[in-house]
Design an enzyme around this catalytic site. Structure first.
Site, mmCIF file in Angstrom:
data_model
loop_
_atom_site.group_PDB
_atom_site.id
_atom_site.type_symbol
_atom_site.label_atom_id
_atom_site.label_comp_id
_atom_site.label_asym_id
_atom_site.label_seq_id
_atom_site.Cartn_x
_atom_site.Cartn_y
_atom_site.Cartn_z
ATOM 1 N N ASP A 1 48.589 27.057 62.851
ATOM 2 C CA ASP A 1 48.035 28.240 63.405
ATOM 3 C C ASP A 1 46.659 27.861 64.115
ATOM 4 O O ASP A 1 46.171 28.751 64.737
ATOM 5 C CB ASP A 1 47.733 29.459 62.398
ATOM 6 C CG ASP A 1 47.050 28.915 61.015
ATOM 7 O OD1 ASP A 1 46.437 27.788 61.149
ATOM 8 O OD2 ASP A 1 46.980 29.620 60.391
ATOM 9 N N LYS B 1 54.306 25.925 55.865
ATOM 10 C CA LYS B 1 53.047 25.670 54.844
ATOM 11 C C LYS B 1 52.431 26.958 54.883
ATOM 12 O O LYS B 1 52.231 27.812 55.867
ATOM 13 C CB LYS B 1 52.027 24.698 55.807
ATOM 14 C CG LYS B 1 50.645 24.725 55.220
ATOM 15 C CD LYS B 1 50.069 23.381 55.832
ATOM 16 C CE LYS B 1 49.452 23.800 57.327
ATOM 17 N NZ LYS B 1 48.186 24.722 56.918
ATOM 18 N N GLU C 1 48.709 28.834 53.113
ATOM 19 C CA GLU C 1 47.377 28.826 52.694
ATOM 20 C C GLU C 1 47.201 29.524 51.424
ATOM 21 O O GLU C 1 47.387 30.900 51.526
ATOM 22 C CB GLU C 1 46.675 29.427 53.847
ATOM 23 C CG GLU C 1 46.453 28.491 55.100
ATOM 24 C CD GLU C 1 45.276 28.966 55.968
ATOM 25 O OE1 GLU C 1 44.577 29.636 55.528
ATOM 26 O OE2 GLU C 1 45.413 28.515 57.260
ATOM 27 N N GLU D 1 41.816 20.623 52.225
ATOM 28 C CA GLU D 1 41.084 20.946 53.397
ATOM 29 C C GLU D 1 39.502 20.998 52.906
ATOM 30 O O GLU D 1 39.144 21.919 52.361
ATOM 31 C CB GLU D 1 41.525 21.786 54.392
ATOM 32 C CG GLU D 1 40.528 22.050 55.515
ATOM 33 C CD GLU D 1 41.145 22.795 56.590
ATOM 34 O OE1 GLU D 1 40.601 22.797 57.789
ATOM 35 O OE2 GLU D 1 42.263 23.351 56.490
#
Length: 282
Positions: free
Chosen positions: A44, A112, A114, A181
């Protein structure tokens, strides 16, 4: 032939790490494929590097699906992962399944999401439905407003414990891959020790199973790149294949464990980490 999850696991078992880059169009997908990049991610992040937006939040499901179709047509070998954008899975498992199906039908091999333990029911349904899942913990770009900006996560012990717990929960729910991350190297190493799934670092640790960078960042197209970014155009040849050389060198350095170096990860002490992390993630 398209790379599979089994092939990625076999590569890790052979002592080689997995390279991943964000990709958004057929032309770059072809060059990355030829350069040996293992995995392409339609992140994104396209909202910022392609659409010129201030964050990833406005990216729509149809945006991701369109770009997945582009890179699927432009490549033959790399494993293809698609981000599920903000608002496409927060309502619960049923919404997530409907939208994940759209991305899989566009050509993705994995989606994926988050988030951590709170997404366990969603991940479980997707996996039961035959959709491979990549989790994403640590800094969550779609949560930028809740986090108070793009900041390193896990600097305090309680926060670090939560990140490790999230990794365990995501794995227990059935995720096959996990992006870590912007967390300190020692925390990322704890995650890697606690989880047996494929771990992909970005601003995390060389201990991860592989690494991901935003294509625009590693090609030197970002004015103020984050600490974890390496500009692979530096030292590339002046001929027309300079970009291909950059992709090839990135893939080779990730595979061998040469990237990231100590200068690309965050240390243990808050003073060494710094408050600001950068402008976006994968």
């Amino acid at each position: 032939m398209r790379t599979t999850l089994s092939a990625l696991r076999k590569k890790l078992a052979a002592g080689k790490k997995i390279s991943m880059l964000t990709c958004y169009d057929a032309g770059f997908a072809r060059v990355m494929d030829e350069a040996g990049v293992d995995t392409l991610l339609v992140g994104d992040s396209l909202g910022m590097v392609v659409q010129g937006r201030d964050s990833t939040l406005p990216v729509r499901l149809q945006d991701i699906a369109y770009h997945v179709e582009c890179i699927a047509r432009g490549s033959r070998r790399p494993f293809l992962v698609a981000d599920m954008p903000f608002g496409t899975y927060q309502e619960g498992p049923a919404q997530a399944l409907r939208n994940a199906v759209v991305l899989m039908q566009a050509g993705a091999q994995m989606v994926k999401l988050e988030g951590g333990a709170e997404l366990a029911p969603t991940i479980e349904l997707l996996v039961r439905s035959g959709i491979p899942v990549c989790g994403h913990i640590g800094l969550l770009p779609s949560h930028v407003h809740a986090l108070g900006g793009y900041r390193v996560q896990g600097k305090e012990s309680a926060e670090a414990d939560r990140i490790v717990a999230d990794a365990r929960a995501v794995q227990a729910a059935g995720a096959a891959m996990l992006v870590i991350e912007a967390v300190p190297d020692p925390v990322a190493r704890q995650v890697c020790a606690a989880a047996s799934l494929i771990t992909i670092g970005i601003g995390a640790s060389v201990a991860c199973s592989g690494q991901v960078l935003v294509m625009h960042d590693m090609l030197g197209l970002t004015a103020s790149p984050a600490k974890f970014v390496k500009n692979y155009m530096v030292g590339a040849g002046a001929e027309g294949d300079a970009v291909a050389q950059a992709f090839r060198r990135y893939a080779q350095e990730v595979e061998s464990g040469a990237f990231p170096g100590p200068e690309h990860v965050y240390g243990a002490a808050p003073a060494a980490i710094g408050a600001l992390y950068g402008q976006r993630g994968a």
